[in-house]
Design a protein around this motif. Sequence first.
Motif, PDB file in Angstrom:
ATOM      1  N   GLY A 163       0.790  -1.230   0.000  1.00 40.99           N
ATOM      2  CA  GLY A 163       0.000   0.000   0.000  1.00 40.99           C
ATOM      3  C   GLY A 163       0.817   1.272   0.000  1.00 40.99           C
ATOM      4  O   GLY A 163       0.283   2.357   0.250  1.00 40.99           O
ATOM      5  N   LEU A 164       2.114   1.177  -0.312  1.00 43.42           N
ATOM      6  CA  LEU A 164       2.977   2.348  -0.198  1.00 43.42           C
ATOM      7  C   LEU A 164       3.000   3.208  -1.451  1.00 43.42           C
ATOM      8  O   LEU A 164       3.780   4.164  -1.537  1.00 43.42           O
ATOM      9  N   TYR A 165       2.170   2.884  -2.429  1.00 42.76           N
ATOM     10  CA  TYR A 165       1.960   3.784  -3.561  1.00 42.76           C
ATOM     11  C   TYR A 165       0.509   4.242  -3.609  1.00 42.76           C
ATOM     12  O   TYR A 165       0.047   4.754  -4.628  1.00 42.76           O
ATOM     13  N   HIS A 166      -0.171   4.038  -2.498  1.00 38.12           N
ATOM     14  CA  HIS A 166      -1.568   4.485  -2.413  1.00 38.12           C
ATOM     15  C   HIS A 166      -1.588   5.998  -2.525  1.00 38.12           C
ATOM     16  O   HIS A 166      -0.765   6.690  -1.907  1.00 38.12           O
ATOM     17  N   PRO A 167      -2.511   6.575  -3.302  1.00 39.34           N
ATOM     18  CA  PRO A 167      -2.500   8.028  -3.513  1.00 39.34           C
ATOM     19  C   PRO A 167      -2.805   8.835  -2.265  1.00 39.34           C
ATOM     20  O   PRO A 167      -2.594  10.041  -2.248  1.00 39.34           O
TER      21      PRO A 167
ATOM     22  N   ARG B 291       7.472   1.786   7.446  1.00 35.31           N
ATOM     23  CA  ARG B 291       7.002   0.557   6.806  1.00 35.31           C
ATOM     24  C   ARG B 291       7.747   0.334   5.489  1.00 35.31           C
ATOM     25  O   ARG B 291       8.067  -0.813   5.131  1.00 35.31           O
ATOM     26  N   ALA B 292       8.031   1.410   4.770  1.00 34.45           N
ATOM     27  CA  ALA B 292       8.802   1.282   3.527  1.00 34.45           C
ATOM     28  C   ALA B 292      10.182   0.708   3.823  1.00 34.45           C
ATOM     29  O   ALA B 292      10.664  -0.192   3.117  1.00 34.45           O
ATOM     30  N   ALA B 293      10.828   1.210   4.885  1.00 34.73           N
ATOM     31  CA  ALA B 293      12.155   0.703   5.257  1.00 34.73           C
ATOM     32  C   ALA B 293      12.076  -0.773   5.657  1.00 34.73           C
ATOM     33  O   ALA B 293      12.955  -1.570   5.294  1.00 34.73           O
ATOM     34  N   LYS B 294      11.020  -1.166   6.368  1.00 38.84           N
ATOM     35  CA  LYS B 294      10.870  -2.563   6.788  1.00 38.84           C
ATOM     36  C   LYS B 294      10.662  -3.476   5.583  1.00 38.84           C
ATOM     37  O   LYS B 294      11.232  -4.572   5.513  1.00 38.84           O
ATOM     38  N   LEU B 295       9.838  -3.027   4.619  1.00 40.14           N
ATOM     39  CA  LEU B 295       9.566  -3.863   3.449  1.00 40.14           C
ATOM     40  C   LEU B 295      10.799  -4.005   2.556  1.00 40.14           C
ATOM     41  O   LEU B 295      11.024  -5.067   1.960  1.00 40.14           O
ATOM     42  N   VAL B 296      11.600  -2.942   2.457  1.00 39.45           N
ATOM     43  CA  VAL B 296      12.850  -3.047   1.691  1.00 39.45           C
ATOM     44  C   VAL B 296      13.776  -4.059   2.366  1.00 39.45           C
ATOM     45  O   VAL B 296      14.388  -4.916   1.706  1.00 39.45           O
ATOM     46  N   SER B 297      13.872  -3.988   3.689  1.00 41.36           N
ATOM     47  CA  SER B 297      14.704  -4.947   4.430  1.00 41.36           C
ATOM     48  C   SER B 297      14.180  -6.366   4.267  1.00 41.36           C
ATOM     49  O   SER B 297      14.961  -7.316   4.082  1.00 41.36           O
TER      50      SER B 297
ATOM     51  N   ILE C 136      18.516   5.464   1.614  1.00 45.45           N
ATOM     52  CA  ILE C 136      18.196   6.361   0.498  1.00 45.45           C
ATOM     53  C   ILE C 136      16.699   6.367   0.213  1.00 45.45           C
ATOM     54  O   ILE C 136      16.120   7.423  -0.078  1.00 45.45           O
ATOM     55  N   VAL C 137      16.043   5.189   0.289  1.00 40.33           N
ATOM     56  CA  VAL C 137      14.585   5.146   0.089  1.00 40.33           C
ATOM     57  C   VAL C 137      13.888   6.021   1.131  1.00 40.33           C
ATOM     58  O   VAL C 137      12.983   6.798   0.803  1.00 40.33           O
ATOM     59  N   LEU C 138      14.309   5.905   2.388  1.00 44.64           N
ATOM     60  CA  LEU C 138      13.702   6.711   3.453  1.00 44.64           C
ATOM     61  C   LEU C 138      13.936   8.197   3.207  1.00 44.64           C
ATOM     62  O   LEU C 138      13.006   9.014   3.296  1.00 44.64           O
ATOM     63  N   PHE C 139      15.179   8.562   2.868  1.00 45.67           N
ATOM     64  CA  PHE C 139      15.521   9.972   2.629  1.00 45.67           C
ATOM     65  C   PHE C 139      14.755  10.534   1.435  1.00 45.67           C
ATOM     66  O   PHE C 139      14.212  11.648   1.495  1.00 45.67           O
ATOM     67  N   MET C 140      14.682   9.766   0.341  1.00 43.61           N
ATOM     68  CA  MET C 140      13.992  10.236  -0.866  1.00 43.61           C
ATOM     69  C   MET C 140      12.493  10.388  -0.615  1.00 43.61           C
ATOM     70  O   MET C 140      11.862  11.315  -1.118  1.00 43.61           O
ATOM     71  N   ARG C 141      11.908   9.473   0.163  1.00 43.49           N
ATOM     72  CA  ARG C 141      10.474   9.581   0.457  1.00 43.49           C
ATOM     73  C   ARG C 141      10.170  10.816   1.307  1.00 43.49           C
ATOM     74  O   ARG C 141       9.146  11.457   1.123  1.00 43.49           O
ATOM     75  N   LEU C 142      11.070  11.144   2.229  1.00 47.90           N
ATOM     76  CA  LEU C 142      10.894  12.377   3.004  1.00 47.90           C
ATOM     77  C   LEU C 142      10.953  13.592   2.074  1.00 47.90           C
ATOM     78  O   LEU C 142      10.179  14.536   2.214  1.00 47.90           O
ATOM     79  N   GLY C 143      11.872  13.553   1.108  1.00 48.98           N
ATOM     80  CA  GLY C 143      11.974  14.660   0.148  1.00 48.98           C
ATOM     81  C   GLY C 143      10.747  14.764  -0.744  1.00 48.98           C
ATOM     82  O   GLY C 143      10.245  15.860  -0.999  1.00 48.98           O
ATOM     83  N   VAL C 144      10.246  13.607  -1.209  1.00 48.46           N
ATOM     84  CA  VAL C 144       9.043  13.602  -2.040  1.00 48.46           C
ATOM     85  C   VAL C 144       7.850  14.127  -1.251  1.00 48.46           C
ATOM     86  O   VAL C 144       6.977  14.811  -1.790  1.00 48.46           O
ATOM     87  N   THR C 145       7.803  13.799   0.053  1.00 47.40           N
ATOM     88  CA  THR C 145       6.734  14.321   0.910  1.00 47.40           C
ATOM     89  C   THR C 145       6.708  15.838   0.871  1.00 47.40           C
ATOM     90  O   THR C 145       5.654  16.452   0.668  1.00 47.40           O
TER      91      THR C 145
END
Length: 477
Positions: A91-95, A104-110, A144-153
């Motif tokens: 659900g991490l691309y839910h609009p 949760r994104a960091a956990k799923l990547v791990s 990087i995923v966590l950092f980029m998602r914060l930036g996209v936010t």
Amino acid sequence: MAPHRSTSLGRDIRAPSPFSLARFISHQNSHSLLLMGSDLLSLILAWKIAFKFNQFYQPLPPQLVWWTFLGLPSLFWIFAGSIIVILALGGLYHPRSNWKNYLRAAKLVSLSYVLSLVISYIYDPDLNMPRSLFFTAWVASVGIVLFMRLGVTLLLQLVAQRSQVTIFLITTGDRLILLRDILERQPHYTIVGTALASTANDPHTLEMILKTGTQEVLADCLPPSDLASTLYWQLRQHGITLRLVPSSLEMLYRRGVPEVFAALPTLRAEVTYLNGLEYRCKRWFDVIAALVGLILLAPLLLAVAIAIKCTSPGPVFFCQERVGLHGKTFHMWKFRTMGIHAEKQQAQMEAMNENPDGILFKMKKDPRCTLFGRFLRKTSIDELPQLFNVLLGQMSLVGPRPLPIRDVARFNSWHHIRHQVLPGITGLWQISGRSQIGNFDEAARLDLYYIDNWSLNMDLDILVETVRIVCFGKGAY
């Protein structure tokens, strides 16, 4: 009893509406594509870094390199695609707000990396995967995923602030004026229609909603027995978001899992085993972030202190007694933004209070503020000394705002629930309108919502939104 006439021509109410290209390329789906691109770019950067560090060590086994693209082997592209699919299923691309679940994104990547180990062992137990490559790529991908998602936010919220959101309001007659006034105080919301709660499930109401082309429906005091079977599913078919307002002071947003218990539909409140650990992580994050912040901001703090001394007589800091955890008082520190006799003058200025319920004291053009003090308030730089309060354990980075004794003395009994958690420098109240909030009841409900739904992820989201608001100085005076 005559059967209920359906507006969906005999279809199951949960069935999706026919495919629409316009809806597919809508504003919401563009957010999802941006997030997907951000995650793919993050994984590419992580593996580029990993290969850079791994070039002096064991190379990738040739049996795992079938082809290369953009300098990365086929294994990466298959693996990256798998991660994107796992994030999508999570659900991490839910609009809507699900994509803001950074942790949760960091956990799923791990989890994806752990699963790859299991799959590689099943594929070939003798396959010797380079450890330096694997673990460097793992750590870099999460970071990087966590950092980029914060930036996209930040980016998406900046875009959202510049766009108008149309709202269709459904409520009772006595609540209509109140909710309309609250929405009209927010410049990016536009009310395009209204209907009474008693008519929420009428076909005519749905027809009105669709005719206005609204993006969201804000509903209050809906008939509870009809909601799930009619309005929610009809709106969902047309891609329209439904927002519900709690109907009482008891917050109705309790986290829980839908479950049938003794033939009754219930919500089972979840208790996680890591609850205590999550709070400890919050405290560690507070201490580390406050310490790093004070070190990095030391030149700015020194410059502000000198400027205050040069522009007005009196001390650099303003220390005031505030009410904190469990009603205990503590001294909260700020840069001084007013004259030295400001507190004594406030009693004489109570009649000029612009807050309608009188609990908070607010004036847009407070004559006690110095010229430099107005700048400090506009930029929220005056709040930075509270990082010392965070280090002392009196405050957190995120939590209900600690208020002066004068304000707390005017509280209603239910307002004191906010004192059950550590107060914060910023919180939901600050990012949801700050000085634009009309009365304290609205602010208190935001604090109760925060307490009821707290998570580390929510704290991160509030901190990101605070950065955006501070950069634009919105709502501060």
